[in-house]
Enzyme design. Sequence first.
Site, PDB file in Angstrom:
ATOM      1  N   ASN A   8      21.644   5.546 108.391  1.00  0.00           N
ATOM      2  CA  ASN A   8      20.590   6.374 108.989  1.00  0.00           C
ATOM      3  C   ASN A   8      19.828   6.998 107.824  1.00  0.00           C
ATOM      4  OD1 ASN A   8      19.031   8.176 110.373  1.00  0.00           O
ATOM      5  ND2 ASN A   8      20.728   9.288 111.343  1.00  0.00           N
ATOM      6  N   ARG A  92      19.638   2.818 112.015  1.00  0.00           N
ATOM      7  CA  ARG A  92      18.852   3.597 112.961  1.00  0.00           C
ATOM      8  C   ARG A  92      17.389   3.452 112.553  1.00  0.00           C
ATOM      9  NH1 ARG A  92      19.743   9.843 114.482  1.00  0.00           N
ATOM     10  NH2 ARG A  92      18.343   9.842 116.256  1.00  0.00           N
ATOM     11  N   HIS A 180      15.431  10.061 120.702  1.00  0.00           N
ATOM     12  CA  HIS A 180      16.857  10.369 120.895  1.00  0.00           C
ATOM     13  C   HIS A 180      17.518   9.330 121.811  1.00  0.00           C
ATOM     14  CE1 HIS A 180      15.918  14.840 119.934  1.00  0.00           C
ATOM     15  NE2 HIS A 180      16.459  14.281 118.871  1.00  0.00           N
ATOM     16  N   ARG A 240       9.986  22.498 115.169  1.00  0.00           N
ATOM     17  CA  ARG A 240       8.844  21.890 115.874  1.00  0.00           C
ATOM     18  C   ARG A 240       8.569  22.673 117.156  1.00  0.00           C
ATOM     19  NH1 ARG A 240      11.636  16.120 116.181  1.00  0.00           N
ATOM     20  NH2 ARG A 240      13.286  17.021 114.911  1.00  0.00           N
ATOM     21  N   GLU A 378      25.649   8.893 118.032  1.00  0.00           N
ATOM     22  CA  GLU A 378      24.615   7.871 117.850  1.00  0.00           C
ATOM     23  C   GLU A 378      25.077   6.771 116.889  1.00  0.00           C
ATOM     24  OE1 GLU A 378      22.623  11.467 117.166  1.00  0.00           O
ATOM     25  OE2 GLU A 378      20.729  10.705 117.959  1.00  0.00           O
TER      26      GLU A 378
END
Length: 404
Positions: A8, A92, A180, A240, A378
């Site tokens: 990742n 990823r 996600h 964010r 993940e």
Amino acid sequence: MDTILVVNAGSSSVKFQVYSALGDGALRRQIKGQMDGIGSRPRLRASGASGDALADRAYSVEAVPDVPAAMSVAGNWLRDELRITPIAVGHRVVHGGPDHVRPVLIDHGVVSRLERLVDLAPLHQPHNLAPIRSLLANFPGLPQVACFDTAFHRTHDLVADHYAIPQQLYAEGVRRYGFHGLSYEYIARALPGVAPKIAKGRVIVAHLGSGASMCAIKEGRSVESTMGFTALDGLPMGTRPGQIDPGVILYLIAEKGMPAAKVQDFLYRDCGLKGLSGVSNDMRELEASTDPRARLAIDHFVYRIGLNAGMLAAALQGLDAFVFTAGIGENSASIRARIAEQLGWLGVRLDAGENAHHAPLISAADSRVPVYVIPTDEELMIAQHTLSLLMDGQLINTRPKRVS
Ligand code: AMP
């Protein structure tokens, strides 16, 4: 034993995990590590399956100037010191664009198609692709698989995939992708084991970490997400803002004279819990703070999650279960309790004791909607995808070559 490497890669760090394939399709995590501070203060840290430290060493900037160099240093460490030579690598990749509905075996054609998506995710896609390109060049026989954050949401109806803007922009790729997806897919696959009765029902999953979003899942498939074209939309996050009137952006440009790069930086780094509180982007610090602005930031976070849950329940036309996951969702009993209060009108009631213990089922016996805490994974999802492409024989070589 056969091993699978999961990568990742971000702008300043490469996270990696090594899984051993147990032969029956099961995977066991062996190593978790990361090279961070790339280009500034590179440092390799890694631990074994039981959390035992395997490495903690600093490198010069000259030795690790960029992501491919970090990948190469970490790869050499795995191979030379731990004797690990993966049979495949799963990556990823944030953006799969409109067409990728599932993971894909990587070749040069795939890389060039994914490069065309850089404009849609300029902060992530180039860094995700950098180690793919260098592994492809250095180990052409090593099977690599790209797993996308967008893929799980490609089942959305057209009506959910569109913005109310001219169709030409949709054709160019301006769509409500959602992100996600690997986390949601993991939860969707875990649900039948955790709660067989509701796995086929209407479920809202709240992925509440430094990035935060929610997904409406019906019969195991994503039907709506709070995120859209980019990972800026939806819930307020660590840094964010989440949903924001585009007029605010126009104001920043016209009245504050902010150039595009500054607006981008502002939206990705200076807003959300950090911007609103002026204290921190970290929920633990906000919860510990006595500053009223920290309180306001938490109140806003909880309030917006409640509003968005209402929207997703409308998309699902009802609600059979609610799931919390990711850093805040898995660990903060108090935030979960406050969100559950917001969802009281939907019939949600928590069991305070079970919630305090982070039990898998935290709702009270009389709750109309059961509420679960399911830790996401993940990386395991990526390893599983990579292994199943190997087992399906979809990779170029039926028996992949080991890297030497
Ligand atoms: P993630 O991005 O999934 O690693 O989640 C990171 C977020 O989870 C940060 O905002 C952390 O403050 C938050 N977090 C982790 N542990 C806790 C905890 N025990 N209580 C509150 N927030 C937590």
